[in-house]
Design a protein around this motif. Structure first.
Motif, PDB file in Angstrom:
ATOM      1  N   LYS A 273      45.933 -74.811  -8.268  1.00  0.00           N
ATOM      2  CA  LYS A 273      44.978 -75.584  -8.189  1.00  0.00           C
ATOM      3  C   LYS A 273      45.079 -76.988  -6.898  1.00  0.00           C
ATOM      4  O   LYS A 273      44.660 -76.812  -6.150  1.00  0.00           O
ATOM      5  CB  LYS A 273      44.057 -75.624  -8.875  1.00  0.00           C
ATOM      6  N   THR A 274      45.574 -77.276  -7.630  1.00  0.00           N
ATOM      7  CA  THR A 274      46.150 -78.509  -6.750  1.00  0.00           C
ATOM      8  C   THR A 274      46.500 -78.243  -5.595  1.00  0.00           C
ATOM      9  O   THR A 274      45.872 -78.821  -4.107  1.00  0.00           O
ATOM     10  CB  THR A 274      46.705 -79.587  -7.645  1.00  0.00           C
ATOM     11  N   ALA A 275      47.601 -77.932  -5.238  1.00  0.00           N
ATOM     12  CA  ALA A 275      48.166 -77.582  -4.047  1.00  0.00           C
ATOM     13  C   ALA A 275      47.734 -76.665  -3.142  1.00  0.00           C
ATOM     14  O   ALA A 275      47.815 -77.071  -1.899  1.00  0.00           O
ATOM     15  CB  ALA A 275      49.843 -76.569  -4.647  1.00  0.00           C
TER      16      ALA A 275
ATOM     17  N   LEU B 108      37.975 -83.826  -5.994  1.00  0.00           N
ATOM     18  CA  LEU B 108      38.127 -84.529  -7.651  1.00  0.00           C
ATOM     19  C   LEU B 108      38.851 -83.364  -8.367  1.00  0.00           C
ATOM     20  O   LEU B 108      38.176 -82.930  -9.050  1.00  0.00           O
ATOM     21  CB  LEU B 108      36.552 -84.891  -7.908  1.00  0.00           C
ATOM     22  N   ASP B 109      40.090 -83.398  -7.995  1.00  0.00           N
ATOM     23  CA  ASP B 109      41.155 -82.620  -9.345  1.00  0.00           C
ATOM     24  C   ASP B 109      41.186 -83.512 -10.133  1.00  0.00           C
ATOM     25  O   ASP B 109      40.374 -85.019 -11.180  1.00  0.00           O
ATOM     26  CB  ASP B 109      42.994 -83.015  -8.612  1.00  0.00           C
ATOM     27  N   GLU B 110      41.094 -82.528 -11.620  1.00  0.00           N
ATOM     28  CA  GLU B 110      41.171 -82.807 -12.648  1.00  0.00           C
ATOM     29  C   GLU B 110      40.020 -83.641 -13.124  1.00  0.00           C
ATOM     30  O   GLU B 110      39.270 -84.803 -14.047  1.00  0.00           O
ATOM     31  CB  GLU B 110      41.977 -84.037 -13.583  1.00  0.00           C
ATOM     32  N   ALA B 111      38.222 -83.653 -12.850  1.00  0.00           N
ATOM     33  CA  ALA B 111      37.532 -83.440 -13.142  1.00  0.00           C
ATOM     34  C   ALA B 111      36.612 -83.965 -14.214  1.00  0.00           C
ATOM     35  O   ALA B 111      36.201 -84.556 -14.328  1.00  0.00           O
ATOM     36  CB  ALA B 111      36.356 -82.992 -12.122  1.00  0.00           C
TER      37      ALA B 111
ATOM     38  N   SER C 260      53.513 -72.133 -12.517  1.00  0.00           N
ATOM     39  CA  SER C 260      55.104 -71.972 -11.303  1.00  0.00           C
ATOM     40  C   SER C 260      55.496 -74.286 -11.208  1.00  0.00           C
ATOM     41  O   SER C 260      56.297 -74.027 -11.318  1.00  0.00           O
ATOM     42  CB  SER C 260      53.805 -72.348 -10.173  1.00  0.00           C
ATOM     43  N   ARG C 261      54.562 -74.890 -12.022  1.00  0.00           N
ATOM     44  CA  ARG C 261      55.326 -76.028 -11.903  1.00  0.00           C
ATOM     45  C   ARG C 261      56.874 -76.529 -12.582  1.00  0.00           C
ATOM     46  O   ARG C 261      57.732 -76.499 -12.375  1.00  0.00           O
ATOM     47  CB  ARG C 261      54.113 -77.106 -12.100  1.00  0.00           C
ATOM     48  N   TYR C 262      56.677 -75.193 -14.112  1.00  0.00           N
ATOM     49  CA  TYR C 262      57.431 -75.153 -14.892  1.00  0.00           C
ATOM     50  C   TYR C 262      58.457 -74.124 -14.396  1.00  0.00           C
ATOM     51  O   TYR C 262      59.772 -74.727 -13.938  1.00  0.00           O
ATOM     52  CB  TYR C 262      56.874 -74.250 -16.463  1.00  0.00           C
TER      53      TYR C 262
HETATM   54 MG   LIG Z   1      46.865 -79.665 -10.599  1.00  0.00          MG
END
Ligand SMILES: [Mg+2]
Ligand SMILES: Nc1ncnc2c1ncn2[C@@H]1O[C@H](COP(=O)(O)OP(=O)(O)OP(=O)(O)O)[C@@H](O)[C@H]1O
Length: 387
Positions: free
Chosen positions: A61-63, A140-143, A245-247
């Motif tokens: 999401k962030t990426a 707004l990430d992690e809103a 994917s981060r993991y």
């Molecule tokens: Mg994120």
């Protein structure tokens, strides 16, 4: 097998950092296209737009929001339109003032961090936008963290930003990002300005998708032929348990570092196993921290029940959970809710669950705890509950 001192398997370690945004996010074409389609009205008709990106941990999401902002700005410039964006992580900025400060810093890096009210800051933002004749996309990430802590006023203000204008262009568009559904958290007035249908979902990555993501990073970050192909297979297998994917990328990075540490000239499965053991504890910790109180109590009950054995039945777990609830003076959840919580812990990979085989009367589910000693788990949960 062994390389010289100072040699490394990494061509460019930065490409594995979480801040790095690849030119192309693989397997996210649909989400990207949808966002472009939604936001085109900004460029074509000077209308503002909003969208809500939601999905589990490490689903991109962030990426994707970053990639989108960069690419969309490129498109705007091609069409000779001014467009800027500001990304705010609301886990770090949980008040309206701190969110606004971050946005204002985009226009004026020396903007003082105190002395202005929210209304004043919104006015200053308006002036910046008018002066630059630009449209601003605010992400707004992690809103959810902002909304829970400070309500939905600011979101309301942003989405109504242009209301008093009679003519002219709209100036602010919003992208909200959250693992949980934040639309339910918005109060009615804020919700009324938010288009409910503009939700873009991010599913968990499958094993093959994770493989693709890892392949991309191997090519970007490692020297040729320094990562064995079964390394990529093993990482995708391990990470597919979470679809995260981060993991997967973290496993790849750690494995590379372990290879450097033992001066191998390439990364092998052994380093992946080592990386998994190292990361396991940190990933688990963040998952534990996110659990609500009753899931923590339940997991504590399971850890205690499994102190001297590998498996416990759901009946046993329920009893043990009752005792823990009493200890913490919490009302015990009913059977159905408890079962839901067991399922959720299982999905998170914090417990294992399988149907009993022979040797047990009737069929029941057997609960286990993978990869972590029960006393370590117990200690961690108790500490978290205290906080
Ligand atoms: Mg994120
Ligand atoms: N489709 C993809 N292609 C290439 N890299 C990806 C893709 N999806 C995610 N990544 C990478 O995986 C990592 C995690 O992704 P990201 O931070 O976007 O997840 P997220 O959905 O925001 O998770 P969280 O909800 O935990 O914040 C980042 O390094 C990101 O660049």
């Amino acid at each position: 097998m062994f390389n010289d001192v100072g040699r490394t398997v990494f061509k460019d370690l930065n490409k594995l950092s979480f801040d790095y945004v690849p030119d192309k996010l693989v397997f996210r074409d649909a989400q990207m296209r949808r966002l472009f389609t939604l936001f085109r009205v900004i460029l074509d008709s000077n209308i503002s737009q909003n969208a809500f990106l939601t999905g589990g941990i490490g689903t991109g999401k962030t990426a994707l929001s970053k990639r989108f902002c960069i690419d969309f700005q490129g498109l705007a410039h091609k069409k000779s339109k001014n467009l800027e964006y500001a990304l705010v992580n609301c886990r770090h900025r949980t008040t309206e003032a701190s969110v606004l400060l971050k946005i204002l810093a985009h226009f004026d890096p020396r903007f003082p961090d105190r002395g202005f009210s929210i209304t004043e800051m919104l006015e200053i933002l308006r002036k910046h936008l008018e002066k630059r004749k630009t449209h601003l996309i605010i992400v707004l990430d992690e809103a959810d963290v902002l909304i829970k802590k400070s309500g939905s006023n600011l979101i309301y203000n942003f989405s109504r930003f242009d209301e008093e204008k009679i003519t002219g262009k709209s100036s602010i568009s919003l992208i909200l990002i959250s693992q949980k559904n934040v639309l339910d958290l918005l109060d009615l007035s804020a919700l009324s300005t938010f288009k409910r249908t503009n939700v873009i979902r991010f599913g968990k990555y499958t094993r093959d998708e994770l493989h693709g993501i890892i392949e991309q990073r191997v090519a970007l970050a490692f020297f040729p032929d320094t990562v064995e192909s079964d390394v990529m297979d093993l990482i995708s297998d391990i990470a597919s348990e979470w679809g995260d994917s981060r993991y997967a990328i973290e496993l790849l990075e750690k494995a590379g570092m372990l290879a450097d540490e033992v001066k191998f000239d390439r990364v092998t499965a052994e380093q992946v196993r080592g990386a998994k053991a190292e990361i396991y504890s940190t990933v688990t910790e963040s998952k534990l921290a996110d659990l609500d109180l009753h899931k923590k109590l339940l997991l504590l009950a399971i850890a205690r029940r499994l102190r001297d054995r590998a498996y416990a039945t759901t009946g046993e777990v329920e009893k043990s959970y009752g005792v823990v609830c009493e200890e913490y003076e919490e009302k015990q959840y009913g059977h159905t809710q408890l079962w839901d919580n067991i399922k959720e812990l299982n999905i998170l990979g914090l417990i294992g669950a399988k149907k009993s085989g022979k040797g047990f009367a009737g069929k029941t589910t057997l609960i286990s705890i993978p990869d972590i000693p029960t006393n370590v788990l117990e200690e961690k949960i108790i500490e978290l509950i205290k906080k």
